[in-house]
Design a protein around this motif. Structure first.
Motif, PDB file in Angstrom:
ATOM      1  N   PRO A  46       3.440  -1.651   6.022  1.00 24.13           N
ATOM      2  CA  PRO A  46       4.467  -2.743   5.686  1.00 24.13           C
ATOM      3  C   PRO A  46       4.822  -3.459   6.997  1.00 24.13           C
ATOM      4  N   ARG A  47       5.304  -4.482   6.709  1.00 27.67           N
ATOM      5  CA  ARG A  47       5.704  -5.305   7.789  1.00 27.67           C
ATOM      6  C   ARG A  47       7.268  -5.615   8.135  1.00 27.67           C
ATOM      7  N   THR A  48       8.123  -5.776   7.101  1.00 24.34           N
ATOM      8  CA  THR A  48       9.479  -5.894   7.193  1.00 24.34           C
ATOM      9  C   THR A  48      10.395  -4.686   7.339  1.00 24.34           C
ATOM     10  N   LEU A  49      11.384  -4.404   7.895  1.00 22.40           N
ATOM     11  CA  LEU A  49      12.224  -3.253   7.900  1.00 22.40           C
ATOM     12  C   LEU A  49      12.479  -2.674   6.567  1.00 22.40           C
ATOM     13  N   PRO A  50      12.802  -3.158   5.598  1.00 22.04           N
ATOM     14  CA  PRO A  50      13.132  -2.689   4.479  1.00 22.04           C
ATOM     15  C   PRO A  50      11.807  -2.020   3.669  1.00 22.04           C
ATOM     16  N   GLU A  51      10.844  -2.842   3.873  1.00 20.80           N
ATOM     17  CA  GLU A  51       9.268  -2.384   3.425  1.00 20.80           C
ATOM     18  C   GLU A  51       8.958  -1.043   4.053  1.00 20.80           C
ATOM     19  N   LYS A  52       9.133  -1.010   5.504  1.00 20.40           N
ATOM     20  CA  LYS A  52       8.849   0.223   6.141  1.00 20.40           C
ATOM     21  C   LYS A  52       9.516   1.417   5.960  1.00 20.40           C
ATOM     22  N   LEU A  53      10.985   1.203   5.512  1.00 21.37           N
ATOM     23  CA  LEU A  53      11.956   2.154   5.182  1.00 21.37           C
ATOM     24  C   LEU A  53      11.430   2.709   3.645  1.00 21.37           C
ATOM     25  N   ARG A  54      11.004   1.847   2.875  1.00 19.48           N
ATOM     26  CA  ARG A  54      10.849   2.639   1.612  1.00 19.48           C
ATOM     27  C   ARG A  54       9.229   3.164   1.628  1.00 19.48           C
ATOM     28  N   ASN A  55       8.516   2.651   2.354  1.00 19.70           N
ATOM     29  CA  ASN A  55       7.208   3.330   2.582  1.00 19.70           C
ATOM     30  C   ASN A  55       7.220   4.658   3.324  1.00 19.70           C
ATOM     31  N   LEU A  56       8.081   4.622   4.165  1.00 19.81           N
ATOM     32  CA  LEU A  56       8.450   6.027   5.034  1.00 19.81           C
ATOM     33  C   LEU A  56       9.066   7.121   3.963  1.00 19.81           C
ATOM     34  N   LEU A  57       9.957   6.698   3.183  1.00 18.47           N
ATOM     35  CA  LEU A  57      10.505   7.689   2.268  1.00 18.47           C
ATOM     36  C   LEU A  57       9.598   8.030   1.007  1.00 18.47           C
ATOM     37  N   TYR A  58       8.779   7.116   0.279  1.00 19.89           N
ATOM     38  CA  TYR A  58       8.158   7.381  -0.479  1.00 19.89           C
ATOM     39  C   TYR A  58       6.869   6.448  -0.668  1.00 19.89           C
ATOM     40  N   PRO A  59       5.756   7.065  -0.007  1.00 21.32           N
ATOM     41  CA  PRO A  59       4.695   5.816   0.200  1.00 21.32           C
ATOM     42  C   PRO A  59       4.009   5.549  -1.126  1.00 21.32           C
ATOM     43  N   LYS A  60       3.839   4.234  -1.099  1.00 16.24           N
ATOM     44  CA  LYS A  60       3.039   3.484  -2.385  1.00 16.24           C
ATOM     45  C   LYS A  60       1.888   4.203  -2.672  1.00 16.24           C
ATOM     46  N   THR A  61       0.988   4.505  -1.441  1.00 16.44           N
ATOM     47  CA  THR A  61      -0.223   5.119  -1.402  1.00 16.44           C
ATOM     48  C   THR A  61       0.024   6.900  -2.275  1.00 16.44           C
ATOM     49  N   LEU A  62       0.907   7.422  -2.041  1.00 19.27           N
ATOM     50  CA  LEU A  62       1.168   8.823  -2.713  1.00 19.27           C
ATOM     51  C   LEU A  62       1.745   8.606  -4.151  1.00 19.27           C
ATOM     52  N   ARG A  63       2.336   7.659  -4.221  1.00 20.61           N
ATOM     53  CA  ARG A  63       2.675   7.161  -5.770  1.00 20.61           C
ATOM     54  C   ARG A  63       1.479   7.072  -6.633  1.00 20.61           C
ATOM     55  N   GLU A  64       0.504   6.135  -5.852  1.00 17.63           N
ATOM     56  CA  GLU A  64      -0.711   5.993  -6.565  1.00 17.63           C
ATOM     57  C   GLU A  64      -1.487   7.230  -6.916  1.00 17.63           C
ATOM     58  N   ALA A  65      -1.552   7.829  -5.859  1.00 17.02           N
ATOM     59  CA  ALA A  65      -2.326   9.213  -5.800  1.00 17.02           C
ATOM     60  C   ALA A  65      -1.941   9.982  -7.068  1.00 17.02           C
ATOM     61  N   ALA A  66      -0.531  10.077  -7.333  1.00 16.06           N
ATOM     62  CA  ALA A  66      -0.068  10.973  -8.233  1.00 16.06           C
ATOM     63  C   ALA A  66      -0.445  10.611  -9.675  1.00 16.06           C
ATOM     64  N   MET A  67      -0.367   8.954  -9.649  1.00 18.21           N
ATOM     65  CA  MET A  67      -0.683   8.321 -11.004  1.00 18.21           C
ATOM     66  C   MET A  67      -2.317   8.429 -11.412  1.00 18.21           C
ATOM     67  N   LEU A  68      -3.145   8.611 -10.274  1.00 17.83           N
ATOM     68  CA  LEU A  68      -4.442   8.688 -10.548  1.00 17.83           C
ATOM     69  C   LEU A  68      -4.517   9.947 -11.111  1.00 17.83           C
TER      70      LEU A  68
END
Length: 481
Positions: A46-68
């Protein structure tokens, strides 16, 4: 990002890493050992502060791993999740490679359609929706079996409804411009569809909305430097050039002005617009636009691209130029074909009857397709349509008043049909005009008899104006009866 990559390197010390693609905050890498691709890494940085905070709390990649994992458990073919790595706000998903594999986009159109629609049915029947169905998200293994490789936009459904099904099917219908007949076998297989007629209308409506939104975004992006356009700035003007072309703008501007001064190579000279041809290019210059309105050439550029991105043939847009005083120019590829009205005035009577009918039917299908996609051309006269006869194809010109609407009213469609009806020679028979409307109605669903009466009555008493080799011709359309 470096910290995550170091962790991955320590987990796979015998593998080399190769970048596959990079887009904004996401990149794809592959891990190779002894010449074979064994793993893929999806890295989110992530590049912006809000994006960094969101990915820190619940990473997009972790969410995708669970969906896979959920998809695999449901029997949907997806890559196996092999690991997940994170360092701060940066995260990475590691999946086992399907190797060897090829992209679905490499296959034939029909194969792509079959795979995408079948995958849509499987997802719906397993209780999943997907907001990013396109050929780039599906690969084929060595046996030709499909795998879904991007699961981030997949969501579980509490209950599969017509809305969910239509939303998923509409994405494929939009990409390939599918007919109901092509979609019907998959509609009857999907859960939550119900009546297929209602389902098709919902799918068609959503696909048109998707197309309109996508085309709007692509047109807007064309007026800044990007994948389609190259920006060109100088003290005299600013311009955007189609990356598929490399014209010398200064030479084209000088040549156009020389043609206007000398009266050579001119197509049209009016107060608002002047058109000349220079080599392979056609140049249309426009008068100054009003202070609070877009320059005319910009409007034409956007209209041409709206048509082009909807697969409607136009003279290939090459460049749009805006001068400091708000005069402007549009550069397009020059079309050597005749205007439709001049073609009909000069050669129609010599065509065999089957060719006349075929030409009328092709034109009806062309205009029907235009209207079915919600596109309105405010000056749809025969002089603004180029015709090629071998094979039969039509190209639209004069695009500064093109609109892309969600629904095109019958009133506007009739206006276009009357414009064509009263801009071609009267010698074109009723039989040919009816063949035109029948072909049009096969696409739009109108009743050809009713439409013929409406067009005839609305044309009543109008002047029929067209151009032949000798100049403009004015005839009178007969009264209604």
């Amino acid at each position: 990002m470096d910290a995550v990559m170091k962790k991955i390197s320590s987990l796979y010390p015998e593998h080399s890493r190769e970048l596959v693609s990079r887009r904004s905050a996401r990149s794809i890498h592959r891990l190779i050992r002894q010449g074979e691709v064994e793993y893929y890494v999806k890295l989110v940085s992530p590049r912006t502060l809000p994006e960094k905070l969101r990915n820190l709390l619940y990473p997009k990649t972790l969410r995708e791993a669970a969906m896979l994992a959920r998809l695999m458990h449901a029997g949907i073919p997806v890559p196996e999740v092999c690991g997940h790595v994170r360092a701060g706000s940066v995260s990475a998903l590691i999946t086992r490679a399907v190797f060897p594999a090829r992209g679905l986009f490499e296959e034939s159109r029909q194969r792509q359609i079959e795979v995408m629609l079948d995958m849509s049915v499987r997802l719906l029947n397993a209780g999943f929706g997907f907001a990013d169905m396109h050929p780039g998200n599906i690969i084929l293994d060595r046996h030709g079996s499909p795998f879904l490789v991007d699961a981030y936009e997949i969501a579980p459904l509490k209950k599969t409804t017509l809305k969910h099904a239509a939303s998923l099917f509409a994405q494929t219908v939009n990409i390939f411009d599918l007919s109901r007949e092509e979609l019907e076998p998959y509609l009857v297989r999907a859960a939550g569809i119900g009546d297929t007629t209602a389902a098709w209308e919902k799918v068609r409506s959503l696909s048109l909305r998707l197309r309109r939104e996508q085309v709007g975004r692509r047109v807007a992006r064309s007026l800044r430097e990007g994948s389609f356009s190259l920006a060109f700035l100088c003290p005299q003007f600013r311009a955007f050039v189609n990356r598929s072309h490399s014209p010398d703008l200064h030479c084209l501007i000088a040549a156009h002005r020389a043609h206007l001064a000398g009266g050579t190579n001119l197509y049209k000279v009016q107060k608002k617009t002047q058109i000349s041809t220079t080599g392979e290019y056609c140049i249309k210059s426009y008068a100054k636009a009003g202070l609070f309105t877009a320059p005319y050439a910009v409007r034409s550029w956007k209209g041409s691209l709206t048509l082009l991105f909807n697969s409607i043939p136009v003279a290939d847009p090459v460049a749009v130029i805006v001068f400091r005083n708000r005069e402007s120019m549009l550069v397009t590829r020059d079309l050597g074909q005749p205007d439709l009205d001049r073609f009909l005035a000069g050669g129609y009577s010599r065509l065999p009857l089957p060719e006349r009918r075929s030409l009328a039917q092709a034109l009806g299908g062309f205009i029907g397709s235009l209207h079915a996609k919600g596109i309105y051309h405010a000056d749809l006269k025969a002089c603004n349509i180029k015709v090629c006869t071998d094979p039969v194809q039509f190209f639209l010109l004069d695009t500064d008043r093109v609109e892309h609407r969600s629904v095109l009213s019958r009133k506007r469609r009739l206006k276009n049909l009357v414009q064509i009806n009263t801009s071609i020679p009267r010698e074109v028979s009723r039989t040919a005009r009816m063949a035109f409307l029948k072909s049009y109605c096969e696409i739009t669903g109108d009743d050809p008899g009713d439409l013929f009466k409406d067009v005839w009555q609305l044309s009543s008493g109008s002047e029929v104006i067209y151009r032949c080799d000798a100049g403009d011709v004015i005839e009178q359309w007969p009264g209604s009866h």
